[in-house]
Design an enzyme around this catalytic site. Sequence first.
Site, short mmCIF file in Angstrom:
data_model
loop_
_atom_site.label_atom_id
_atom_site.label_comp_id
_atom_site.label_asym_id
_atom_site.label_seq_id
_atom_site.Cartn_x
_atom_site.Cartn_y
_atom_site.Cartn_z
CG HIS A 58 -2.08 -0.84 1.32
ND1 HIS A 58 -2.72 -1.41 2.47
CD2 HIS A 58 -2.99 -0.86 0.25
CE1 HIS A 58 -3.66 -2.00 2.09
NE2 HIS A 58 -4.13 -1.71 0.79
CB CYS A 65 -3.08 0.30 8.71
SG CYS A 65 -1.57 0.14 8.08
C1 LIG Z 1 -0.31 -0.21 6.29
N1 LIG Z 1 -1.38 -0.75 5.15
C2 LIG Z 1 -0.73 -1.59 4.62
C3 LIG Z 1 -2.67 -0.52 5.19
N2 LIG Z 1 -3.03 0.56 4.92
N3 LIG Z 1 -3.45 -1.40 5.89
C4 LIG Z 1 -3.13 -2.70 6.35
C5 LIG Z 1 -4.12 -3.76 6.15
C6 LIG Z 1 -3.60 -5.21 6.54
C7 LIG Z 1 -4.51 -6.05 6.05
N4 LIG Z 1 -3.89 -7.47 6.66
C8 LIG Z 1 -4.38 -6.50 4.53
O1 LIG Z 1 -3.48 -6.93 3.92
O2 LIG Z 1 -5.04 -5.79 3.64
#
Ligand SMILES: CN(C)C(=N)NCCC[C@H](N)C(=O)O
Length: 281
Positions: free
Chosen positions: A174, A274
């Site tokens: 991300h 996040c």
């Molecule tokens: C910082 N990050 C990557 C985020 N904005 N979100 C975390 C999402 C974690 C979830 N297990 C997934 O893999 O979607």
Amino acid sequence: MQGEAVPPRVPTPRRYLMCPPRYFAVDYAINPWMDPSKPVSADVAVAQWTELRDTYRRLGHTVEEIDPQPGLPDMVFAANSGTVVDGRVLGSRFRAPQRAAEAEHFRRWFLEHGYRDLTMPEKINEAEGDFAWTGKLLLAGTGFRTDPAAHAEAQEVLGVPVVSLQLIDPRYYHLDTALFVLAEATDTATAQVVYYPEAFSPGSQRVLRRMFPDAVLATAADAECFGLNGVSDGRNVVLPVEATDLGARLAERGYEPVYVDISELRKAGGGPKCCTLEIRK
Ligand SMILES: CN(C)C(=N)NCCC[C@H](N)C(=O)O
């Protein structure tokens, strides 16, 4: 900035939406940080999340909470569920089926809290996971999660210019694992950002250098501890406790690092940002 006076950094009060990780678990692996064979504790996750929420409140920010839902262990990562600019909400559409149902809970939260200007996207769009607001435009990541066509959709729905950036390292899947805005500005050239160049394609690195010649450049070590998943209010910068090198460099620029332990949440591939959806009006 060597030899130059450090400008005074002015915090602005923020409004955040967060989701307590009551049902936190790592039951599936949809990013390289997740290993379902390793133990995780929802209690530890809740304690760390509570400290993060209370840190924001101590800094004078407003934190709203959405109820977590059983069976949605990643719902704590609220930043993936909406992008709000000038009170206009663009919801999300997840790439992984395991997370798909989160989008509807957040859609309902926004409607119940008076946000009538709300659009659910047609394209895969993981919201602030891949969108960063500079005060003037939206930086938009793609490569792993958010569909490049979602960038055009965001521009149309939110009515703000969008600049696409290509992510190339699966660990930094991300945009918010590779870049964050330290200080917003209505003039792009004066917005302050920090980013890890190697997470981006050569072309996107050139775009970032051109847009932000004065950016703070992060190291591999800064990125590995999720130091690029920080949250800034223009002065105070909330960072994972391991990101002290980055914090020290930000302090030289006049920012105030504020450290939190997010080690349990990192097991799901997330950090402070996040967990934090910013509601801009
Ligand atoms: C910082 N990050 C990557 C985020 N904005 N979100 C975390 C999402 C974690 C979830 N297990 C997934 O893999 O979607």
